[in-house]
Design an enzyme around this catalytic site. Structure first.
Site, PDB file in Angstrom:
ATOM      1  N   LEU A 185      -6.108  -1.462  12.783  1.00  0.00           N
ATOM      2  CA  LEU A 185      -5.362  -0.931  13.937  1.00  0.00           C
ATOM      3  C   LEU A 185      -4.183  -1.830  14.297  1.00  0.00           C
ATOM      4  CD1 LEU A 185      -8.177   0.534  16.265  1.00  0.00           C
ATOM      5  CD2 LEU A 185      -6.770   1.714  14.579  1.00  0.00           C
ATOM      6  N   SER A 202       3.660  -1.158   5.759  1.00  0.00           N
ATOM      7  CA  SER A 202       4.319  -0.158   4.907  1.00  0.00           C
ATOM      8  C   SER A 202       5.819   0.026   5.146  1.00  0.00           C
ATOM      9  CB  SER A 202       3.624   1.196   5.106  1.00  0.00           C
ATOM     10  OG  SER A 202       3.870   1.680   6.424  1.00  0.00           O
ATOM     11  N   THR A 253       3.196   2.298  -4.760  1.00  0.00           N
ATOM     12  CA  THR A 253       4.434   2.999  -4.393  1.00  0.00           C
ATOM     13  C   THR A 253       5.434   2.984  -5.545  1.00  0.00           C
ATOM     14  OG1 THR A 253       6.402   2.782  -2.992  1.00  0.00           O
ATOM     15  CG2 THR A 253       5.144   0.792  -3.332  1.00  0.00           C
ATOM     16  N   ASP A 254       6.337   3.957  -5.557  1.00  0.00           N
ATOM     17  CA  ASP A 254       7.391   3.960  -6.583  1.00  0.00           C
ATOM     18  C   ASP A 254       8.377   2.804  -6.378  1.00  0.00           C
ATOM     19  OD1 ASP A 254       8.699   4.909  -4.308  1.00  0.00           O
ATOM     20  OD2 ASP A 254       9.573   6.671  -5.289  1.00  0.00           O
ATOM     21  N   GLU A 255       8.328   2.180  -5.188  1.00  0.00           N
ATOM     22  CA  GLU A 255       9.299   1.106  -4.914  1.00  0.00           C
ATOM     23  C   GLU A 255       9.079  -0.111  -5.802  1.00  0.00           C
ATOM     24  OE1 GLU A 255      10.371   0.245  -0.923  1.00  0.00           O
ATOM     25  OE2 GLU A 255      10.380   2.353  -0.346  1.00  0.00           O
ATOM     26  N   TYR A 314       8.622  -5.969   1.038  1.00  0.00           N
ATOM     27  CA  TYR A 314       7.559  -4.949   0.993  1.00  0.00           C
ATOM     28  C   TYR A 314       7.208  -4.603  -0.451  1.00  0.00           C
ATOM     29  CZ  TYR A 314       5.622  -0.229   0.711  1.00  0.00           C
ATOM     30  OH  TYR A 314       4.857   0.872   0.375  1.00  0.00           O
ATOM     31  N   SER A 325       5.535  -7.317  -2.395  1.00  0.00           N
ATOM     32  CA  SER A 325       4.108  -7.513  -2.055  1.00  0.00           C
ATOM     33  C   SER A 325       3.260  -6.411  -2.685  1.00  0.00           C
ATOM     34  CB  SER A 325       3.910  -7.565  -0.534  1.00  0.00           C
ATOM     35  OG  SER A 325       4.145  -6.291   0.058  1.00  0.00           O
ATOM     36  N   LYS A 326       3.779  -5.194  -2.742  1.00  0.00           N
ATOM     37  CA  LYS A 326       3.024  -4.097  -3.371  1.00  0.00           C
ATOM     38  C   LYS A 326       2.916  -4.340  -4.889  1.00  0.00           C
ATOM     39  CE  LYS A 326       1.702  -0.732  -1.628  1.00  0.00           C
ATOM     40  NZ  LYS A 326       0.406  -0.406  -0.959  1.00  0.00           N
ATOM     41  N   ASN A 350       8.426   9.050  -1.577  1.00  0.00           N
ATOM     42  CA  ASN A 350       8.440   9.115  -0.101  1.00  0.00           C
ATOM     43  C   ASN A 350       7.683  10.321   0.447  1.00  0.00           C
ATOM     44  OD1 ASN A 350      10.759   7.375  -0.849  1.00  0.00           O
ATOM     45  ND2 ASN A 350      11.050   7.326   1.374  1.00  0.00           N
ATOM     46  N   LEU A 353      12.194   7.434   8.145  1.00  0.00           N
ATOM     47  CA  LEU A 353      13.396   8.263   8.292  1.00  0.00           C
ATOM     48  C   LEU A 353      13.136   9.637   8.935  1.00  0.00           C
ATOM     49  CD1 LEU A 353      16.518   8.513   7.572  1.00  0.00           C
ATOM     50  CD2 LEU A 353      15.739   9.875   5.642  1.00  0.00           C
TER      51      LEU A 353
HETATM   52  P1  NAD Z   1       1.008   3.363   7.667  1.00  0.00           P
HETATM   53  O1  NAD Z   1       1.825   2.184   8.031  1.00  0.00           O
HETATM   54  O2  NAD Z   1       1.218   4.646   8.383  1.00  0.00           O
HETATM   55  O3  NAD Z   1      -0.536   2.999   7.800  1.00  0.00           O
HETATM   56  C1  NAD Z   1      -1.087   1.792   7.350  1.00  0.00           C
HETATM   57  C2  NAD Z   1      -2.476   1.651   7.950  1.00  0.00           C
HETATM   58  O4  NAD Z   1      -3.083   0.454   7.432  1.00  0.00           O
HETATM   59  C3  NAD Z   1      -2.503   1.530   9.464  1.00  0.00           C
HETATM   60  O5  NAD Z   1      -3.498   2.363  10.003  1.00  0.00           O
HETATM   61  C4  NAD Z   1      -2.834   0.069   9.707  1.00  0.00           C
HETATM   62  O6  NAD Z   1      -3.515  -0.176  10.924  1.00  0.00           O
HETATM   63  C5  NAD Z   1      -3.692  -0.248   8.504  1.00  0.00           C
HETATM   64  N1  NAD Z   1      -3.729  -1.676   8.154  1.00  0.00           N
HETATM   65  C6  NAD Z   1      -2.673  -2.521   8.054  1.00  0.00           C
HETATM   66  N2  NAD Z   1      -3.098  -3.745   7.722  1.00  0.00           N
HETATM   67  C7  NAD Z   1      -4.447  -3.675   7.570  1.00  0.00           C
HETATM   68  C8  NAD Z   1      -5.457  -4.602   7.224  1.00  0.00           C
HETATM   69  N3  NAD Z   1      -5.158  -5.894   6.954  1.00  0.00           N
HETATM   70  N4  NAD Z   1      -6.731  -4.183   7.168  1.00  0.00           N
HETATM   71  C9  NAD Z   1      -7.058  -2.895   7.468  1.00  0.00           C
HETATM   72  N5  NAD Z   1      -6.151  -1.979   7.818  1.00  0.00           N
HETATM   73  C10 NAD Z   1      -4.854  -2.353   7.869  1.00  0.00           C
HETATM   74  O7  NAD Z   1       1.213   3.545   6.102  1.00  0.00           O
HETATM   75  P2  NAD Z   1       1.307   4.873   5.219  1.00  0.00           P
HETATM   76  O8  NAD Z   1       2.699   5.352   5.222  1.00  0.00           O
HETATM   77  O9  NAD Z   1       0.207   5.770   5.590  1.00  0.00           O
HETATM   78  O10 NAD Z   1       1.026   4.241   3.777  1.00  0.00           O
HETATM   79  C11 NAD Z   1      -0.299   4.109   3.290  1.00  0.00           C
HETATM   80  C12 NAD Z   1      -0.267   3.485   1.913  1.00  0.00           C
HETATM   81  O11 NAD Z   1       0.505   4.297   1.032  1.00  0.00           O
HETATM   82  C13 NAD Z   1       0.385   2.101   1.872  1.00  0.00           C
HETATM   83  O12 NAD Z   1      -0.344   1.308   0.959  1.00  0.00           O
HETATM   84  C14 NAD Z   1       1.788   2.360   1.352  1.00  0.00           C
HETATM   85  O13 NAD Z   1       2.278   1.247   0.663  1.00  0.00           O
HETATM   86  C15 NAD Z   1       1.532   3.525   0.414  1.00  0.00           C
HETATM   87  N6  NAD Z   1       2.667   4.456   0.214  1.00  0.00           N
HETATM   88  C16 NAD Z   1       3.315   5.001   1.293  1.00  0.00           C
HETATM   89  C17 NAD Z   1       4.318   5.923   1.070  1.00  0.00           C
HETATM   90  C18 NAD Z   1       5.058   6.576   2.217  1.00  0.00           C
HETATM   91  O14 NAD Z   1       6.036   7.297   1.978  1.00  0.00           O
HETATM   92  N7  NAD Z   1       4.657   6.397   3.461  1.00  0.00           N
HETATM   93  C19 NAD Z   1       4.678   6.288  -0.254  1.00  0.00           C
HETATM   94  C20 NAD Z   1       4.002   5.690  -1.316  1.00  0.00           C
HETATM   95  C21 NAD Z   1       2.983   4.789  -1.067  1.00  0.00           C
HETATM   96  O1  DAU Z   2       9.181   5.402  -1.875  1.00  0.00           O
HETATM   97  C1  DAU Z   2       7.965   5.161  -1.241  1.00  0.00           C
HETATM   98  C2  DAU Z   2       8.182   4.339   0.005  1.00  0.00           C
HETATM   99  O2  DAU Z   2       8.832   5.191   0.933  1.00  0.00           O
HETATM  100  C3  DAU Z   2       6.899   3.783   0.582  1.00  0.00           C
HETATM  101  O3  DAU Z   2       6.342   2.874  -0.321  1.00  0.00           O
HETATM  102  C4  DAU Z   2       7.151   3.094   1.919  1.00  0.00           C
HETATM  103  O4  DAU Z   2       5.930   2.695   2.509  1.00  0.00           O
HETATM  104  C5  DAU Z   2       7.849   4.069   2.843  1.00  0.00           C
HETATM  105  O5  DAU Z   2       8.177   3.418   4.058  1.00  0.00           O
HETATM  106  C6  DAU Z   2       9.111   4.613   2.194  1.00  0.00           C
HETATM  107  O6  DAU Z   2      10.113   3.591   2.060  1.00  0.00           O
HETATM  108  P1  DAU Z   2      11.673   3.898   2.331  1.00  0.00           P
HETATM  109  O7  DAU Z   2      12.335   2.630   2.673  1.00  0.00           O
HETATM  110  O8  DAU Z   2      12.246   4.722   1.266  1.00  0.00           O
HETATM  111  O9  DAU Z   2      11.510   4.841   3.642  1.00  0.00           O
HETATM  112  P2  DAU Z   2      12.289   4.892   5.043  1.00  0.00           P
HETATM  113  O10 DAU Z   2      11.781   6.108   5.745  1.00  0.00           O
HETATM  114  O11 DAU Z   2      12.247   3.603   5.760  1.00  0.00           O
HETATM  115  O12 DAU Z   2      13.779   5.147   4.585  1.00  0.00           O
HETATM  116  C7  DAU Z   2      14.134   6.277   3.802  1.00  0.00           C
HETATM  117  C8  DAU Z   2      15.624   6.205   3.529  1.00  0.00           C
HETATM  118  O13 DAU Z   2      16.332   6.400   4.758  1.00  0.00           O
HETATM  119  C9  DAU Z   2      16.091   4.869   2.997  1.00  0.00           C
HETATM  120  O14 DAU Z   2      17.173   5.088   2.089  1.00  0.00           O
HETATM  121  C10 DAU Z   2      16.622   4.145   4.248  1.00  0.00           C
HETATM  122  C11 DAU Z   2      17.177   5.268   5.079  1.00  0.00           C
HETATM  123  N1  DAU Z   2      17.110   5.094   6.540  1.00  0.00           N
HETATM  124  C12 DAU Z   2      15.920   4.759   7.086  1.00  0.00           C
HETATM  125  C13 DAU Z   2      15.794   4.606   8.465  1.00  0.00           C
HETATM  126  C14 DAU Z   2      14.479   4.194   9.080  1.00  0.00           C
HETATM  127  C15 DAU Z   2      18.249   5.332   7.327  1.00  0.00           C
HETATM  128  O15 DAU Z   2      19.321   5.667   6.817  1.00  0.00           O
HETATM  129  N2  DAU Z   2      18.122   5.173   8.677  1.00  0.00           N
HETATM  130  C16 DAU Z   2      16.957   4.817   9.282  1.00  0.00           C
HETATM  131  O16 DAU Z   2      16.935   4.658  10.524  1.00  0.00           O
END
Ligand code: NAD
Ligand code: DAU
Length: 338
Positions: free
Chosen positions: A35, A84, A127-129, A152, A155-156, A181, A192
């Site tokens: 949390l 994340s 992640t694809d990143e 980020y 670390s992934k 994403n 975003l």
């Molecule tokens: P999020 O930030 O919405 O949620 C992360 C959750 O992990 C939160 O509930 C947080 O409380 C919990 N958490 C953080 N540190 C913790 C710890 N030490 N122990 C236990 N719980 C912990 O993230 P998300 O967008 O749901 O992403 C989930 C996973 O998917 C991540 O591993 C992220 O790298 C990966 N991912 C996300 C995206 C994306 O577009 N959001 C895309 C590809 C991969």
């Molecule tokens: O590709 C997967 C990843 O996608 C995940 O691993 C990450 O956890 C997730 O956060 C996401 O990363 P991005 O950096 O791509 O997502 P974000 O939504 O932060 O940004 C998407 C794009 O939009 C990026 O090019 C940055 C841009 N952006 C983002 C924000 C927050 C803006 O232009 N303005 C903004 O305010």
């Protein structure tokens, strides 16, 4: 089947838990979540009385506690827990190293301690990143070399390498997925799409980094959950599976689509200073998961963005509550003088 899900109170984890319990009446799930600011109990409040769902507040970096939990009987782990958000990793990378690297290591250690007596499938959500950035053409395959550019993604990548090592060294049954994403219900409004949707609904500016021509491959979160389900059940041990939405869009296109759907002017877009080390383009080749497991995305960007906007319109309370306190401080730091 008993599943241990980590980070299940976040965006993708909470969607996954709901998807799984709905589709598999015999599965029970333990959700371990620290949390952090991103973890929200309300994301799963509808399940709080389900006998098949159990929440535990905990940190994946506490190896002994994780081992104790696992020994009570778990068939598989789905590790979503992570810090994340790329922008937060640029501002303060420490927490990303602790949870994403050390936390994954601690969880793997807990699994190793009970192995081979208990054989626990370990699905690691990456992640694809980790692949870095693309030029104008091409797409990431599972063979693309790893070249992370932000704290980020670094670390992934480190976590992925650890998961790989535990498969090769100790034979742990691990699988890794790398998705593009996500967007959809319950996404924290720092990312975003929910940031732009909620700002537009409040007639606030939409901060656009750089020239706005950065490209992401958008996947609706339920498509991702379906892919994870298939990988969890049928993915080959030791393998990596890319997951993508087949929906490349520039950030400017995304912002304009949102404004058009909400009937708001494009003048709400404000171009701001770019993100340092900003990856120009992501695109996913998902032919491996398609070929081996028969998965493809089913929700188009147009369908998904309509559904997502509708969710944020009908769940104002959810995001209004988040956009207070810590969020406002973060927002000021991130955007005020940009
Ligand atoms: P999020 O930030 O919405 O949620 C992360 C959750 O992990 C939160 O509930 C947080 O409380 C919990 N958490 C953080 N540190 C913790 C710890 N030490 N122990 C236990 N719980 C912990 O993230 P998300 O967008 O749901 O992403 C989930 C996973 O998917 C991540 O591993 C992220 O790298 C990966 N991912 C996300 C995206 C994306 O577009 N959001 C895309 C590809 C991969
Ligand atoms: O590709 C997967 C990843 O996608 C995940 O691993 C990450 O956890 C997730 O956060 C996401 O990363 P991005 O950096 O791509 O997502 P974000 O939504 O932060 O940004 C998407 C794009 O939009 C990026 O090019 C940055 C841009 N952006 C983002 C924000 C927050 C803006 O232009 N303005 C903004 O305010």
């Amino acid at each position: 089947m008993r599943l241990l899900v980590t980070g299940g109170c976040g965006f993708i984890g909470s969607n996954f838990i709901r998807y799984y319990l709905k589709n598999y009446p015999k599965v029970s799930i333990i959700n371990v979540d620290k949390l952090t600011y991103a973890g929200n109990l309300e994301n799963l409040s509808d399940l709080s009385h389900s006998p098949r769902y159990h929440f535990i507040r905990g940190d994946i970096a506490e190896a002994a506690r994780m081992e104790e939990l696992i020994r009570k009987g778990v068939d598989a782990i789905v590790n979503f827990a992570a810090e994340s958000h790329v922008d937060r990793s640029i501002e303060d990378p420490g927490a990303f190293m602790r949870t994403n690297i050390f936390g994954t290591f601690a969880l793997l250690e807990a699994v190793r301690k009970v192995f081979p007596g208990q054989k626990i499938r370990f699905l690691h959500i990456s992640t694809d990143e980790v692949y870095g950035s693309l030029g104008e053409t091409g797409a990431f395959t599972e063979e693309t070399s790893l070249a992370p550019n932000s704290p980020y993604s670094a670390s992934k990548t480190a976590a992925d390498m650890m998961v790989r090592a535990y498969y090769h060294t100790y034979g742990l049954p691990t699988v890794i997925t790398r998705c593009s994403n996500n967007y959809g219900p319950h996404q924290f409004p720092e990312k975003l799409i929910p940031l732009m949707v909620s700002n537009a609904m409040e007639d606030k500016e939409l901060p656009m980094y750089g020239d706005g021509m950065y490209i992401r491959d958008w996947i609706y979160v339920e498509d991702h959950c379906r892919a994870l389900d298939q990988v969890l059940r049928q993915g080959r041990e030791g393998e990596v599976y890319n997951i993508g939405g087949g929906s490349e869009r520039t950030n400017l296109y995304v912002a304009k689509s949102i404004l058009d759907r909400l009937g708001k002017p494009h003048s709400l877009i404000r171009f701001v200073a770019d993100r340092p080390g900003h990856d120009r383009r992501y695109a996913i080749d998902f032919s491996k998961i398609k070929r081996e497991l028969g998965w493809t995305p089913t929700v188009s960007f147009e369908q998904g963005i309509n559904q997502t906007i509708e969710w944020y319109q009908t769940h104002r309370e959810w995001w209004k509550k988040i956009k207070t306190g810590e969020y406002l401080d973060y927002y000021k730091r991130m955007y005020q003088d940009r």
